[in-house]
Design a protein around this motif. Sequence first.
Motif, mmCIF file in Angstrom:
data_model
loop_
_atom_site.group_PDB
_atom_site.id
_atom_site.type_symbol
_atom_site.label_atom_id
_atom_site.label_comp_id
_atom_site.label_asym_id
_atom_site.label_seq_id
_atom_site.Cartn_x
_atom_site.Cartn_y
_atom_site.Cartn_z
ATOM 1 N N THR A 160 0.916 -1.229 0.070
ATOM 2 C CA THR A 160 0.046 -0.032 0.016
ATOM 3 C C THR A 160 0.816 1.305 0.229
ATOM 4 O O THR A 160 0.462 2.404 -0.847
ATOM 5 C CB THR A 160 -0.889 0.081 1.254
ATOM 6 N N THR A 161 2.113 1.273 0.770
ATOM 7 C CA THR A 161 2.797 2.487 0.785
ATOM 8 C C THR A 161 3.519 2.545 -0.303
ATOM 9 O O THR A 161 3.716 3.769 -1.072
ATOM 10 C CB THR A 161 3.666 2.413 2.241
ATOM 11 N N SER A 162 3.783 1.406 -1.019
ATOM 12 C CA SER A 162 4.766 1.650 -2.359
ATOM 13 C C SER A 162 3.758 1.963 -3.621
ATOM 14 O O SER A 162 4.156 2.817 -4.511
ATOM 15 C CB SER A 162 5.316 0.146 -2.815
ATOM 16 N N THR A 163 2.429 1.698 -3.620
ATOM 17 C CA THR A 163 1.583 1.904 -4.584
ATOM 18 C C THR A 163 1.372 3.443 -4.538
ATOM 19 O O THR A 163 1.399 4.245 -5.684
ATOM 20 C CB THR A 163 0.323 1.222 -4.439
ATOM 21 N N ALA A 164 1.318 4.045 -3.182
ATOM 22 C CA ALA A 164 1.064 5.543 -3.162
ATOM 23 C C ALA A 164 2.259 6.189 -3.612
ATOM 24 O O ALA A 164 2.188 7.017 -4.491
ATOM 25 C CB ALA A 164 0.620 5.769 -1.763
ATOM 26 N N ALA A 165 3.291 5.835 -3.168
ATOM 27 C CA ALA A 165 4.695 6.529 -3.572
ATOM 28 C C ALA A 165 4.830 6.292 -5.104
ATOM 29 O O ALA A 165 5.340 7.532 -5.754
ATOM 30 C CB ALA A 165 6.053 5.916 -2.815
ATOM 31 N N GLN A 166 4.934 5.121 -5.761
ATOM 32 C CA GLN A 166 5.098 5.101 -7.143
ATOM 33 C C GLN A 166 3.962 5.848 -7.931
ATOM 34 O O GLN A 166 4.528 6.153 -8.812
ATOM 35 C CB GLN A 166 5.311 3.774 -7.295
ATOM 36 N N SER A 167 2.927 5.621 -7.674
ATOM 37 C CA SER A 167 1.948 6.482 -8.261
ATOM 38 C C SER A 167 2.346 7.989 -8.336
ATOM 39 O O SER A 167 2.254 8.434 -9.399
ATOM 40 C CB SER A 167 0.663 6.257 -7.671
ATOM 41 N N LEU A 168 2.634 8.590 -7.301
ATOM 42 C CA LEU A 168 2.943 9.811 -7.199
ATOM 43 C C LEU A 168 4.117 10.118 -8.015
ATOM 44 O O LEU A 168 4.301 11.201 -8.868
ATOM 45 C CB LEU A 168 3.225 10.482 -6.004
ATOM 46 N N ILE A 169 5.229 9.526 -7.904
ATOM 47 C CA ILE A 169 6.580 9.487 -8.723
ATOM 48 C C ILE A 169 6.319 9.584 -10.218
ATOM 49 O O ILE A 169 6.656 10.123 -11.070
ATOM 50 C CB ILE A 169 7.471 8.600 -8.151
ATOM 51 N N SER A 170 5.230 8.298 -10.589
ATOM 52 C CA SER A 170 5.162 8.125 -12.166
ATOM 53 C C SER A 170 4.493 9.306 -12.839
ATOM 54 O O SER A 170 4.442 9.352 -14.213
ATOM 55 C CB SER A 170 4.435 7.031 -12.214
ATOM 56 N N ILE A 171 3.895 10.180 -11.900
ATOM 57 C CA ILE A 171 3.289 11.429 -12.454
ATOM 58 C C ILE A 171 4.521 12.267 -13.333
ATOM 59 O O ILE A 171 4.173 12.905 -14.435
ATOM 60 C CB ILE A 171 2.658 12.168 -11.630
ATOM 61 N N GLY A 172 5.509 12.607 -12.549
ATOM 62 C CA GLY A 172 6.553 13.654 -13.009
ATOM 63 C C GLY A 172 7.633 12.588 -13.935
ATOM 64 O O GLY A 172 8.434 13.661 -14.592
ATOM 65 N N VAL A 173 7.820 11.500 -13.657
ATOM 66 C CA VAL A 173 9.149 10.870 -14.563
ATOM 67 C C VAL A 173 8.771 11.056 -15.931
ATOM 68 O O VAL A 173 9.812 11.278 -16.669
ATOM 69 C CB VAL A 173 9.112 9.562 -14.050
ATOM 70 N N PRO A 174 7.587 10.796 -16.499
ATOM 71 C CA PRO A 174 7.456 11.172 -17.983
ATOM 72 C C PRO A 174 7.734 12.628 -18.353
ATOM 73 O O PRO A 174 8.263 12.753 -19.794
ATOM 74 C CB PRO A 174 6.045 10.579 -18.014
ATOM 75 N N PHE A 175 7.325 13.433 -17.672
ATOM 76 C CA PHE A 175 7.935 14.834 -17.976
ATOM 77 C C PHE A 175 9.192 15.096 -18.416
ATOM 78 O O PHE A 175 9.693 15.691 -19.329
ATOM 79 C CB PHE A 175 7.347 15.864 -16.933
ATOM 80 N N ILE A 176 10.345 14.399 -17.427
ATOM 81 C CA ILE A 176 11.513 14.793 -18.043
ATOM 82 C C ILE A 176 11.786 13.968 -19.342
ATOM 83 O O ILE A 176 12.601 14.417 -19.823
ATOM 84 C CB ILE A 176 12.393 13.934 -16.560
ATOM 85 N N GLY A 177 11.136 12.790 -19.487
ATOM 86 C CA GLY A 177 11.369 12.013 -20.725
ATOM 87 C C GLY A 177 10.917 12.835 -21.828
ATOM 88 O O GLY A 177 11.555 12.947 -22.968
ATOM 89 N N ALA A 178 9.938 13.593 -21.708
ATOM 90 C CA ALA A 178 9.279 14.321 -22.741
ATOM 91 C C ALA A 178 10.129 15.427 -23.208
ATOM 92 O O ALA A 178 10.482 15.781 -24.283
ATOM 93 C CB ALA A 178 7.920 14.829 -22.195
ATOM 94 N N VAL A 179 10.823 16.032 -22.155
ATOM 95 C CA VAL A 179 11.656 17.153 -22.301
ATOM 96 C C VAL A 179 13.051 16.612 -23.135
ATOM 97 O O VAL A 179 13.365 16.931 -24.156
ATOM 98 C CB VAL A 179 12.330 17.721 -21.035
ATOM 99 N N ALA A 180 13.434 15.309 -22.719
ATOM 100 C CA ALA A 180 14.644 14.725 -23.335
ATOM 101 C C ALA A 180 14.168 14.244 -24.630
ATOM 102 O O ALA A 180 15.269 14.587 -25.589
ATOM 103 C CB ALA A 180 15.215 13.201 -22.539
ATOM 104 N N GLY A 181 13.025 13.899 -25.025
ATOM 105 C CA GLY A 181 12.961 13.327 -26.335
ATOM 106 C C GLY A 181 12.389 14.532 -27.202
ATOM 107 O O GLY A 181 12.862 14.455 -28.354
ATOM 108 N N ALA A 182 11.994 15.746 -26.755
ATOM 109 C CA ALA A 182 11.867 16.745 -27.589
ATOM 110 C C ALA A 182 13.021 17.356 -28.101
ATOM 111 O O ALA A 182 13.268 17.851 -29.254
ATOM 112 C CB ALA A 182 10.952 17.861 -26.951
ATOM 113 N N ARG A 183 13.922 17.321 -27.167
ATOM 114 C CA ARG A 183 15.360 18.128 -27.428
ATOM 115 C C ARG A 183 16.276 17.064 -28.109
ATOM 116 O O ARG A 183 17.157 17.597 -28.659
ATOM 117 C CB ARG A 183 16.039 18.400 -26.044
ATOM 118 N N ARG A 184 16.001 15.676 -28.314
ATOM 119 C CA ARG A 184 16.723 14.923 -28.939
ATOM 120 C C ARG A 184 18.475 14.803 -28.619
ATOM 121 O O ARG A 184 19.094 14.785 -29.558
ATOM 122 C CB ARG A 184 16.389 15.067 -30.403
#
Length: 176
Positions: free
Chosen positions: A9-33
């Motif tokens: 239960t604690t991991s689900t809450a923590a990882q859910s919150l984290i997984s919101i921001g992680v793709p944003f960093i990937g989006a910046v990396a992908g856009a900049r190539r």
Amino acid sequence: MSAERTFATTSTAAQSLISIGVPFIGAVAGARRERSLYKLALGYALGMATLGLIASLLVAALVPSTAADPWKHAPAIIIGAFITQVVAQSLGTGFGLLIGRPVIASILTIVPPLAVYFLLAAVAPGAKGLAPYGSAQLWWKGEFSGSDVLLFVVMVAVWGVGLNLWGTSAARSRQA
């Protein structure tokens, strides 16, 4: 409810919150190539998964629980934390490459995957694992099993590999 607190239960809450921001960093990396940004984004995803796991371990260890086995499925949850954050990051890089605009790509890391998840939940609940969020839920709760492997492989092929290949092709076309 807090008396029933478990690592899952604690991991689900923590990882859910984290997984919101992680793709944003990937989006910046992908856009900049920029290759160095891909490595940075991957390191960020793994680092955030680690921080989430440490927080989850501390909460599960320090908060009293009446659960029969508060550490049930711990190995699957730990492995899943890393896998799902890497998938989240690759989702971001894929949309970043495809769209070329970090803000729009970041929004797309949320809307289409969740739309697919909710559509599958309504139409074919057993196939929710084809969406990144559905697959992540299985890992974070420790419910991932052998019968989920095929759905997981297809999900990674579509949302991770396929989206990045499509994005790479689109980025090359824009550059030409």
